[in-house]
Design a protein around this motif. Structure first.
Motif, PDB file in Angstrom:
ATOM      1  N   PHE A 191       0.819  -1.218   0.000  1.00  0.00           N
ATOM      2  CA  PHE A 191       0.000   0.000   0.000  1.00  0.00           C
ATOM      3  C   PHE A 191       0.857   1.274   0.000  1.00  0.00           C
ATOM      4  CE2 PHE A 191      -2.399  -3.429   1.978  1.00  0.00           C
ATOM      5  CZ  PHE A 191      -3.555  -3.443   1.201  1.00  0.00           C
ATOM      6  N   ASN A 192       1.978   1.200  -0.719  1.00  0.00           N
ATOM      7  CA  ASN A 192       2.905   2.328  -0.724  1.00  0.00           C
ATOM      8  C   ASN A 192       3.425   2.549  -2.139  1.00  0.00           C
ATOM      9  OD1 ASN A 192       4.447   4.409   0.323  1.00  0.00           O
ATOM     10  ND2 ASN A 192       6.048   3.095   1.169  1.00  0.00           N
ATOM     11  N   ALA A 193       4.059   3.677  -2.374  1.00  0.00           N
ATOM     12  CA  ALA A 193       4.765   3.962  -3.623  1.00  0.00           C
ATOM     13  C   ALA A 193       6.104   4.584  -3.251  1.00  0.00           C
ATOM     14  CB  ALA A 193       3.959   4.914  -4.504  1.00  0.00           C
ATOM     15  N   ILE A 194       7.190   4.022  -3.767  1.00  0.00           N
ATOM     16  CA  ILE A 194       8.532   4.416  -3.350  1.00  0.00           C
ATOM     17  C   ILE A 194       9.297   4.983  -4.548  1.00  0.00           C
ATOM     18  CG2 ILE A 194      10.671   3.644  -2.270  1.00  0.00           C
ATOM     19  CD1 ILE A 194       9.066   1.229  -1.147  1.00  0.00           C
ATOM     20  N   PRO A 195       9.580   6.291  -4.571  1.00  0.00           N
ATOM     21  CA  PRO A 195      10.273   6.904  -5.718  1.00  0.00           C
ATOM     22  C   PRO A 195      11.787   6.718  -5.638  1.00  0.00           C
ATOM     23  CG  PRO A 195       9.751   8.596  -4.131  1.00  0.00           C
ATOM     24  CD  PRO A 195       9.201   7.304  -3.568  1.00  0.00           C
ATOM     25  N   HIS A 196      12.192   5.472  -5.531  1.00  0.00           N
ATOM     26  CA  HIS A 196      13.606   5.161  -5.306  1.00  0.00           C
ATOM     27  C   HIS A 196      13.853   3.728  -5.760  1.00  0.00           C
ATOM     28  CE1 HIS A 196      16.980   4.447  -2.074  1.00  0.00           C
ATOM     29  NE2 HIS A 196      17.414   4.292  -3.312  1.00  0.00           N
ATOM     30  N   ILE A 197      14.503   3.571  -6.926  1.00  0.00           N
ATOM     31  CA  ILE A 197      14.882   2.247  -7.433  1.00  0.00           C
ATOM     32  C   ILE A 197      16.360   2.303  -7.808  1.00  0.00           C
ATOM     33  CG2 ILE A 197      14.460   0.458  -9.165  1.00  0.00           C
ATOM     34  CD1 ILE A 197      11.605   1.522  -9.447  1.00  0.00           C
ATOM     35  N   ASP A 198      17.154   1.451  -7.181  1.00  0.00           N
ATOM     36  CA  ASP A 198      18.613   1.437  -7.346  1.00  0.00           C
ATOM     37  C   ASP A 198      19.215   2.645  -6.610  1.00  0.00           C
ATOM     38  OD1 ASP A 198      21.203   0.703  -8.169  1.00  0.00           O
ATOM     39  OD2 ASP A 198      20.507   0.048 -10.124  1.00  0.00           O
ATOM     40  N   ASP A 204      21.435  13.363  -8.748  1.00  0.00           N
ATOM     41  CA  ASP A 204      20.211  13.179  -7.953  1.00  0.00           C
ATOM     42  C   ASP A 204      19.172  12.288  -8.630  1.00  0.00           C
ATOM     43  OD1 ASP A 204      21.337  14.687  -5.964  1.00  0.00           O
ATOM     44  OD2 ASP A 204      20.204  16.501  -6.403  1.00  0.00           O
ATOM     45  N   TYR A 205      19.458  11.794  -9.823  1.00  0.00           N
ATOM     46  CA  TYR A 205      18.634  10.742 -10.419  1.00  0.00           C
ATOM     47  C   TYR A 205      19.110   9.408  -9.831  1.00  0.00           C
ATOM     48  CZ  TYR A 205      16.645  13.782 -14.041  1.00  0.00           C
ATOM     49  OH  TYR A 205      15.950  14.774 -14.707  1.00  0.00           O
ATOM     50  N   THR A 206      18.240   8.396  -9.880  1.00  0.00           N
ATOM     51  CA  THR A 206      18.685   7.064  -9.478  1.00  0.00           C
ATOM     52  C   THR A 206      19.354   6.374 -10.662  1.00  0.00           C
ATOM     53  OG1 THR A 206      16.621   5.954 -10.105  1.00  0.00           O
ATOM     54  CG2 THR A 206      16.780   6.831  -7.843  1.00  0.00           C
ATOM     55  N   ARG A 207      20.098   5.332 -10.363  1.00  0.00           N
ATOM     56  CA  ARG A 207      20.739   4.569 -11.443  1.00  0.00           C
ATOM     57  C   ARG A 207      19.690   3.963 -12.365  1.00  0.00           C
ATOM     58  NH1 ARG A 207      25.433   2.559 -13.209  1.00  0.00           N
ATOM     59  NH2 ARG A 207      25.484   0.455 -14.062  1.00  0.00           N
ATOM     60  N   GLU A 208      18.572   3.516 -11.822  1.00  0.00           N
ATOM     61  CA  GLU A 208      17.489   2.968 -12.656  1.00  0.00           C
ATOM     62  C   GLU A 208      17.011   4.005 -13.669  1.00  0.00           C
ATOM     63  OE1 GLU A 208      14.426  -0.081 -13.574  1.00  0.00           O
ATOM     64  OE2 GLU A 208      16.418  -0.097 -12.662  1.00  0.00           O
ATOM     65  N   GLU A 209      16.855   5.223 -13.221  1.00  0.00           N
ATOM     66  CA  GLU A 209      16.417   6.300 -14.120  1.00  0.00           C
ATOM     67  C   GLU A 209      17.449   6.585 -15.203  1.00  0.00           C
ATOM     68  OE1 GLU A 209      13.810   8.297 -10.489  1.00  0.00           O
ATOM     69  OE2 GLU A 209      15.808   9.079 -10.993  1.00  0.00           O
ATOM     70  N   MET A 210      18.711   6.561 -14.814  1.00  0.00           N
ATOM     71  CA  MET A 210      19.771   6.825 -15.792  1.00  0.00           C
ATOM     72  C   MET A 210      19.958   5.649 -16.752  1.00  0.00           C
ATOM     73  SD  MET A 210      20.472   9.873 -15.323  1.00  0.00           S
ATOM     74  CE  MET A 210      21.670   9.879 -16.662  1.00  0.00           C
ATOM     75  N   VAL A 213      17.924   6.358 -19.705  1.00  0.00           N
ATOM     76  CA  VAL A 213      18.567   7.373 -20.545  1.00  0.00           C
ATOM     77  C   VAL A 213      19.693   6.749 -21.362  1.00  0.00           C
ATOM     78  CG1 VAL A 213      19.834   9.550 -20.556  1.00  0.00           C
ATOM     79  CG2 VAL A 213      17.986   9.198 -18.902  1.00  0.00           C
ATOM     80  N   TRP A 214      20.650   6.142 -20.678  1.00  0.00           N
ATOM     81  CA  TRP A 214      21.831   5.583 -21.341  1.00  0.00           C
ATOM     82  C   TRP A 214      21.455   4.516 -22.374  1.00  0.00           C
ATOM     83  CZ3 TRP A 214      23.983   4.553 -15.821  1.00  0.00           C
ATOM     84  CH2 TRP A 214      24.461   5.750 -15.276  1.00  0.00           C
ATOM     85  N   GLU A 215      20.557   3.623 -21.992  1.00  0.00           N
ATOM     86  CA  GLU A 215      20.258   2.476 -22.850  1.00  0.00           C
ATOM     87  C   GLU A 215      19.402   2.854 -24.047  1.00  0.00           C
ATOM     88  OE1 GLU A 215      18.837  -0.806 -20.469  1.00  0.00           O
ATOM     89  OE2 GLU A 215      20.351  -0.391 -18.924  1.00  0.00           O
ATOM     90  N   THR A 230      11.610   9.430 -14.155  1.00  0.00           N
ATOM     91  CA  THR A 230      11.418   9.209 -12.722  1.00  0.00           C
ATOM     92  C   THR A 230      10.851   7.809 -12.535  1.00  0.00           C
ATOM     93  OG1 THR A 230      10.999  11.539 -12.239  1.00  0.00           O
ATOM     94  CG2 THR A 230      10.199   9.930 -10.634  1.00  0.00           C
ATOM     95  N   CYS A 231      11.526   6.984 -11.731  1.00  0.00           N
ATOM     96  CA  CYS A 231      11.120   5.595 -11.537  1.00  0.00           C
ATOM     97  C   CYS A 231      10.559   5.391 -10.130  1.00  0.00           C
ATOM     98  CB  CYS A 231      12.302   4.660 -11.753  1.00  0.00           C
ATOM     99  SG  CYS A 231      12.890   4.622 -13.456  1.00  0.00           S
ATOM    100  N   VAL A 232       9.381   4.780 -10.073  1.00  0.00           N
ATOM    101  CA  VAL A 232       8.677   4.585  -8.810  1.00  0.00           C
ATOM    102  C   VAL A 232       8.299   3.116  -8.657  1.00  0.00           C
ATOM    103  CG1 VAL A 232       6.680   5.272  -7.410  1.00  0.00           C
ATOM    104  CG2 VAL A 232       7.739   6.921  -8.998  1.00  0.00           C
ATOM    105  N   ARG A 233       8.613   2.547  -7.507  1.00  0.00           N
ATOM    106  CA  ARG A 233       8.213   1.172  -7.204  1.00  0.00           C
ATOM    107  C   ARG A 233       6.808   1.192  -6.603  1.00  0.00           C
ATOM    108  NH1 ARG A 233      10.887  -2.774  -9.276  1.00  0.00           N
ATOM    109  NH2 ARG A 233      12.853  -2.351  -8.183  1.00  0.00           N
ATOM    110  N   ILE A 234       5.918   0.354  -7.150  1.00  0.00           N
ATOM    111  CA  ILE A 234       4.547   0.288  -6.643  1.00  0.00           C
ATOM    112  C   ILE A 234       4.208  -1.158  -6.271  1.00  0.00           C
ATOM    113  CG2 ILE A 234       3.837   2.295  -7.983  1.00  0.00           C
ATOM    114  CD1 ILE A 234       2.347   0.292  -9.863  1.00  0.00           C
TER     115      ILE A 234
END
Length: 330
Positions: A191-198, A204-210, A213-215, A230-234
């Motif tokens: 029941f949460n959403a976490i804006p933090h993956i990797d 200030d971006y996460t590695r998942e977000e980058m 971009v890179w790929e 912006t990557c969010v775990r749900i």
């Protein structure tokens, strides 16, 4: 022609799914061998190819295989890939170990299968990248993409079997009034959403977000394409959803974009808002194609902008399916 195939990390979520996809797509397997850690070695696994005894991945003889799917950690891949390729074995690596190496092709077969060339080592993209790539690339070919803005809603499967188990267990604890904890994720996922993956990067971006971009830039051969994510775990099980906004070089009409995407291999158009038909994790689960819908003119970029929503099975097109599709191109 048939192939002797090995799967490294066969007991994990992606490894198990590769087995199923090989069978489902009638991949010409002469012999299938399964490898995992020393803890799993000697155990017997039921597969569509019969019962197979798991072997120790650290002791694999790659001269006895034609293709090896690596579904283990990046560190392990770095230590073992050269052993395999020098023995003449193709390696399709699902980790991030080689994705940003200019000498290693990063492949989504519907887009850049020709990038494989004569390379014995091929990198499989990050799941978030792979799911967005096909519809985004088709729009790029047709209209020229100037800018890309992505927001993701990523399933717990992205953290492997442990992530999915944590969602199940902690949801049960929450509903039973017990203490809700977290081991896999930074905070409780139920029941949460976490804006933090990797991990967080210097910008200030996460590695998942980058990674997105890179790929995407590498797969599209567009090293300067402006992309922000912006990557969010749900708390969903195995499908990643993504909201994508693009600014285009040429004017783009939503109806034309719908017609274009309706005929693209690997895409299922889910676009009938009058009847509440649009992409959702519940409908995209265990589906090979990426669902695309909610296609509309973007209010910021006007007739040079488009907005749409995609859902793709993180374990399939985001991992196992794409890996097997690469093998089909060898």
């Amino acid at each position: 022609m048939t192939y002797k195939v090995g799967i490294m990390g066969a007991t994990g979520a992606v490894g198990r799914e590769i087995i199923e996809v090989l069978n489902d797509r009638n991949f010409p397997v002469e012999k299938l061998r399964l490898f995992a850690s020393v803890r799993s070695a000697g155990k017997v696994m039921e597969t569509p190819f019969g019962e197979i005894t798991i072997e120790n991945a650290d002791e694999a003889d790659y001269s006895e295989m034609d293709i090896a799917f690596f579904a283990i950690s990046g560190g392990w891949s770095k230590e073992n890939a050269e052993k395999a390729t020098s023995a003449g074995c193709y390696v399709i690596d699902n980790s991030s170990a080689f994705r940003y190496d200019d000498k290693v092709p990063l492949v989504v077969p519907e887009i850049n299968a020709d990038a494989i060339g004569d390379s014995k080592l091929i990198a499989n993209p990050n799941c978030t990248t792979a799911i967005a790539a096909i519809p985004l690339y088709e729009l790029h070919k047709a209209y020229g993409v100037k800018k890309v803005l992505i927001s993701t809603y990523q399933a717990t499967s992205g953290a492997g079997a442990a992530g999915m188990s944590e969602l199940t267990e902690e949801t049960r604890n929450y509903l039973e009034g017990k203490e809700v904890g977290n081991k896999v994720f930074a905070y409780p996922i139920a029941f949460n959403a976490i804006p933090h993956i990797d991990s967080f990067q210097e910008n200030d971006y996460t590695r998942e977000e980058m990674k997105v971009v890179w790929e995407t830039r590498k797969i599209f051969s567009e090293p300067e394409m402006p992309i922000s994510c912006t990557c969010v775990r749900i708390p969903t099980m195995r499908v990643h959803a993504e909201s994508i906004v693009i600014e285009t070089e040429k004017p783009v009409n939503p109806d034309d974009a719908k017609k274009l995407l309706s005929s693209v291999e690997g895409v299922e158009l889910k676009e009938d808002i009058a009847n509440n038909v649009y992409p959702m994790p519940i409908t995209a689960t265990k589906k090979y194609d990426v669902e695309v819908g909610r296609i509309r003119q973007n209010l910021v970029f006007g007739d040079h902008g488009l907005e749409f929503f995609v859902c793709g099975d993180q374990i399939l097109k985001g991992a196992a399916l794409n890996a097997v599709q690469i093998a089909e191109k060898l």
